[in-house]
Scaffold this active site. Structure first.
Site, short mmCIF file in Angstrom:
data_model
loop_
_atom_site.label_atom_id
_atom_site.label_comp_id
_atom_site.label_asym_id
_atom_site.label_seq_id
_atom_site.Cartn_x
_atom_site.Cartn_y
_atom_site.Cartn_z
CG ASP A 195 -8.40 0.51 10.32
OD1 ASP A 195 -8.98 0.28 11.40
OD2 ASP A 195 -9.01 0.60 9.24
NE ARG A 233 -2.30 -2.93 -3.91
CZ ARG A 233 -2.43 -3.08 -2.60
NH1 ARG A 233 -2.38 -2.03 -1.81
NH2 ARG A 233 -2.63 -4.27 -2.08
CG ASP A 254 -5.79 -3.39 -1.62
OD1 ASP A 254 -5.30 -2.92 -0.58
OD2 ASP A 254 -6.19 -4.57 -1.71
CD GLU A 279 1.92 0.51 7.61
OE1 GLU A 279 1.40 0.50 6.47
OE2 GLU A 279 1.93 -0.48 8.34
CG ASP A 280 -1.19 1.48 3.34
OD1 ASP A 280 -0.92 1.23 4.53
OD2 ASP A 280 -1.77 0.65 2.60
CE LYS A 315 -9.85 3.70 7.62
NZ LYS A 315 -10.46 2.40 7.29
CG PHE A 366 -12.74 0.00 2.84
CD1 PHE A 366 -11.73 -0.68 3.50
CD2 PHE A 366 -12.80 -0.09 1.45
CE1 PHE A 366 -10.80 -1.43 2.81
CE2 PHE A 366 -11.88 -0.84 0.74
CZ PHE A 366 -10.88 -1.52 1.43
CB VAL A 367 -10.40 5.35 1.84
CG1 VAL A 367 -11.35 6.26 2.60
CG2 VAL A 367 -9.17 5.04 2.69
N GLY A 371 0.77 -1.25 0.00
CA GLY A 371 0.00 0.00 0.00
C GLY A 371 0.79 1.29 0.00
P1 XMP Z 1 -4.47 -1.98 11.08
O1 XMP Z 1 -5.88 -2.21 11.59
O2 XMP Z 1 -3.56 -3.12 11.37
O3 XMP Z 1 -4.70 -1.94 9.53
O4 XMP Z 1 -3.94 -0.63 11.52
C1 XMP Z 1 -3.74 -1.56 8.68
C2 XMP Z 1 -3.88 -2.23 7.35
O5 XMP Z 1 -5.25 -2.49 7.01
C3 XMP Z 1 -5.54 -2.09 5.71
N1 XMP Z 1 -6.57 -1.02 5.75
C4 XMP Z 1 -7.16 -0.47 4.69
N2 XMP Z 1 -6.98 -0.71 3.37
N3 XMP Z 1 -8.63 0.91 2.88
C5 XMP Z 1 -7.74 -0.01 2.49
O6 XMP Z 1 -7.59 -0.20 1.29
C6 XMP Z 1 -8.85 1.22 4.18
O7 XMP Z 1 -9.69 2.07 4.49
C7 XMP Z 1 -8.06 0.47 5.13
N4 XMP Z 1 -8.02 0.49 6.50
C8 XMP Z 1 -7.07 -0.45 6.81
C9 XMP Z 1 -4.23 -1.61 5.13
O8 XMP Z 1 -3.65 -2.67 4.40
C10 XMP Z 1 -3.37 -1.27 6.31
O9 XMP Z 1 -1.99 -1.46 6.12
MG MG Z 2 -4.94 -3.81 1.70
#
Ligand code: XMP
Ligand code: MG
Length: 177
Positions: A106, A168, A162, A102-103, A134, A155-156, A48
């Protein structure tokens, strides 16, 4: 408002590429100031973060390196259950100043695992930079040092993020319609 289809779902425009670009520049400025004089290693977490990493690095003026890693989770043979490791890390980062790219952060579960791995590698220090955060979903105490844009718990897709592997390549960010 722009509606697009990614795989089998409809998404609507959410954050423009202009806004993202402004946020990325601000993050880079802060890193340039905070780490002035250091020679850090950026660790971009694939898949990501590839787009954020590319844009961010163009604005970084430090003497630095970049490595690309993936977090592999698998079930080990021990009773501890899930084991994680970094794949693709082909250099010794012990004693180094590390900046995780990081992308999106969450719940923070992924980040927590990463940080545990880095601590085991005896890095000198680390900072965390993420394109999106988030805050209402975040459950950890760990400080996220550099946040591009805070978003609600939606969710984005786009800008590296992705939906089931797709989306992506979008330069704007979209949210489920
Ligand atoms: P955590 O919960 O471990 O999540 O902080 C991180 C990973 O979850 C994916 N993620 C998303 N991917 N849209 C996405 O495409 C979203 O809104 C989203 N929220 C979490 C992502 O891979 C991230 O590294
Ligand atoms: Mg993903």
């Amino acid at each position: 408002m722009r509606l697009i289809t990614v795989k089998d779902k409809q998404f609507k425009s959410y954050i423009s590429s202009v806004k993202i670009s402004e946020a990325v520049k601000k993050v880079a400025e802060k890193i340039n100031t905070d780490l002035a004089g250091e020679s850090p290693v950026f660790l971009a977490v694939l898949n990501g973060s590839f787009m954020f990493a590319a844009d961010l690095m163009k604005e970084i003026n430090l003497n630095c390196e970049i490595s690309f890693v993936k977090l592999a989770s698998y079930h080990g043979t021990t009773s501890t259950g899930t084991v994680s490791e970094l794949i693709g890390l082909n250099q010794d980062i012990s004693g180094r100043v590390v900046i995780i790219i990081e992308d999106i952060v969450d719940t923070g579960n992924t980040l927590e695992k990463l940080v545990e791995i880095l601590n085991n590698k005896k890095v000198k220090s680390f900072k965390i930079a993420t394109a999106f955060f988030k805050p209402t979903a975040y459950t950890k105490k760990l400080k996220v040092d550099y946040v591009g844009i805070e978003i609600p718990n939606d969710f984005v897709v786009g800008y590296g993020l992705d939906y089931d592997g797709y989306g992506r390549n979008l330069k704007d960010v979209f949210v489920l319609a």
